[in-house]
Motif scaffolding. Structure first.
Motif, short mmCIF file in Angstrom:
data_model
loop_
_atom_site.label_atom_id
_atom_site.label_comp_id
_atom_site.label_asym_id
_atom_site.label_seq_id
_atom_site.Cartn_x
_atom_site.Cartn_y
_atom_site.Cartn_z
N GLY A 62 9.81 4.30 12.98
CA GLY A 62 9.49 5.74 13.16
C GLY A 62 9.26 6.66 11.99
N PHE A 63 9.36 7.87 12.15
CA PHE A 63 9.10 8.94 11.29
C PHE A 63 10.30 9.66 11.10
N ASN B 121 10.24 1.85 9.32
CA ASN B 121 11.12 2.99 8.67
C ASN B 121 12.56 2.50 8.69
N GLU C 245 3.79 3.91 4.01
CA GLU C 245 4.49 3.46 2.85
C GLU C 245 5.00 2.16 2.96
N1 LIG Z 1 6.17 2.63 12.13
C1 LIG Z 1 6.94 3.19 11.17
O1 LIG Z 1 8.18 2.97 11.04
C2 LIG Z 1 6.26 3.91 9.85
C3 LIG Z 1 7.17 4.06 8.93
C4 LIG Z 1 6.72 5.30 8.11
N2 LIG Z 1 6.76 6.58 8.80
C5 LIG Z 1 5.51 4.96 7.18
O2 LIG Z 1 4.44 5.42 7.76
O3 LIG Z 1 5.43 4.21 6.26
#
Ligand SMILES: NC(=O)CC[C@H](N)C(=O)O
Length: 253
Positions: free
Chosen positions: A51-52, A91, A155
């Motif tokens: 997630g974020f 994440n 990232e």
């Molecule tokens: N799907 C996720 O867990 C994305 C991780 C993080 N938010 C990224 O964009 O790198």
């Protein structure tokens, strides 16, 4: 324990995956841990879903990592030292790396990072992964297989110094590599979606019980989640195998 906080967005899928794998997942918000209403010690396996978290502010996973390190360091270190498995997805992987639990299994010993994709953009698609032969408890029976799993991150480039890179390679801590269709690891875009060093998509700690990976195994726990499900005959959706291994391992602790 499926640990969630503001901005987590793969918690329900991850919960579903553990339930399908035979576990008894519970969703826990970090504030419940901080308030002492929940204790890590009452659980057998911890997952930090994708997630974020906190909106990827500062860096993806950074704020949750600081929160865990500032308020829950002892509990987390005890959990890991007790030999209980920990999984960080996307994440969650970013968080584990920023706490130090990966690659060294020591809170506060930060030796790697997941940095912005070389492409400069969010990468969202299915990739091939080669499973390396390691002592990781989550990938038992999968060594040498080529998995298809989706990635979705901005990232995800695994980055570290030459010494740490060599160390984790020699210690057999690289669990997943981005690969071409035949399973050959690759640095080439788009098979390698982010430019990760040594095509690294996931690593474990030296004991093999803490695993972090950028791809999303919880998005391939049902056959029909695969984009090509009508044409392929799958013995089992291989994302599910990772959760089953985790549950089986946790059961015998
Ligand atoms: N799907 C996720 O867990 C994305 C991780 C993080 N938010 C990224 O964009 O790198």
């Amino acid at each position: 324990m499926v640990l969630r906080t503001d901005g987590t967005n793969c918690d329900r899928e991850t919960f579903h995956a553990f339930a399908l794998a035979g576990g008894e997942p519970r969703m826990v918000h970090i504030n419940q841990l901080r308030a002492g209403e929940e204790k890590l010690a009452d659980y057998h396996i911890l997952v930090i879903p994708g997630g974020f978290s906190y909106g990827d502010d500062v860096h993806s996973g950074k704020i949750l990592a600081v929160e865990l390190t500032s308020f829950l360091q002892e509990q987390l270190q005890e959990f890991v030292d007790a030999g209980k498995p920990v999984l960080g997805i996307c994440n969650g992987f970013q968080v584990l790396v920023r706490t130090g639990l990966l690659p060294a299994a020591r809170m506060g010993e930060i030796r790697a990072a997941l940095i912005a994709n070389d492409s400069g953009r969010f990468e969202c698609r299915w990739v091939n992964l080669r499973v390396e032969d390691t002592r990781c408890v989550f990938t038992r029976g999968l060594a040498g297989r080529v998995l298809n799993l989706p990635v979705a991150h901005g990232e995800g480039k695994f980055y570290t110094g030459e010494d740490t890179l060599q160390e984790i390679e020699q210690a057999g801590q690289v669990v997943f590599r981005y690969a071409g269709p035949g399973g050959e690891p690759t640095g080439d875009y788009p098979q390698n979606p982010n430019g990760s060093l040594n095509a690294i998509a996931g690593i474990c700690d030296p004991a093999g019980r803490v695993l972090g990976l950028m791809p999303h195994p919880e998005r391939f726990v049902e056959r029909t989640q695969h984009p090509n499900w009508r044409r392929h005959i799958f013995s089992e959706p291989l994302g599910l195998a990772i959760f089953k291994n985790g549950v089986d391992y946790a059961r015998q602790i």
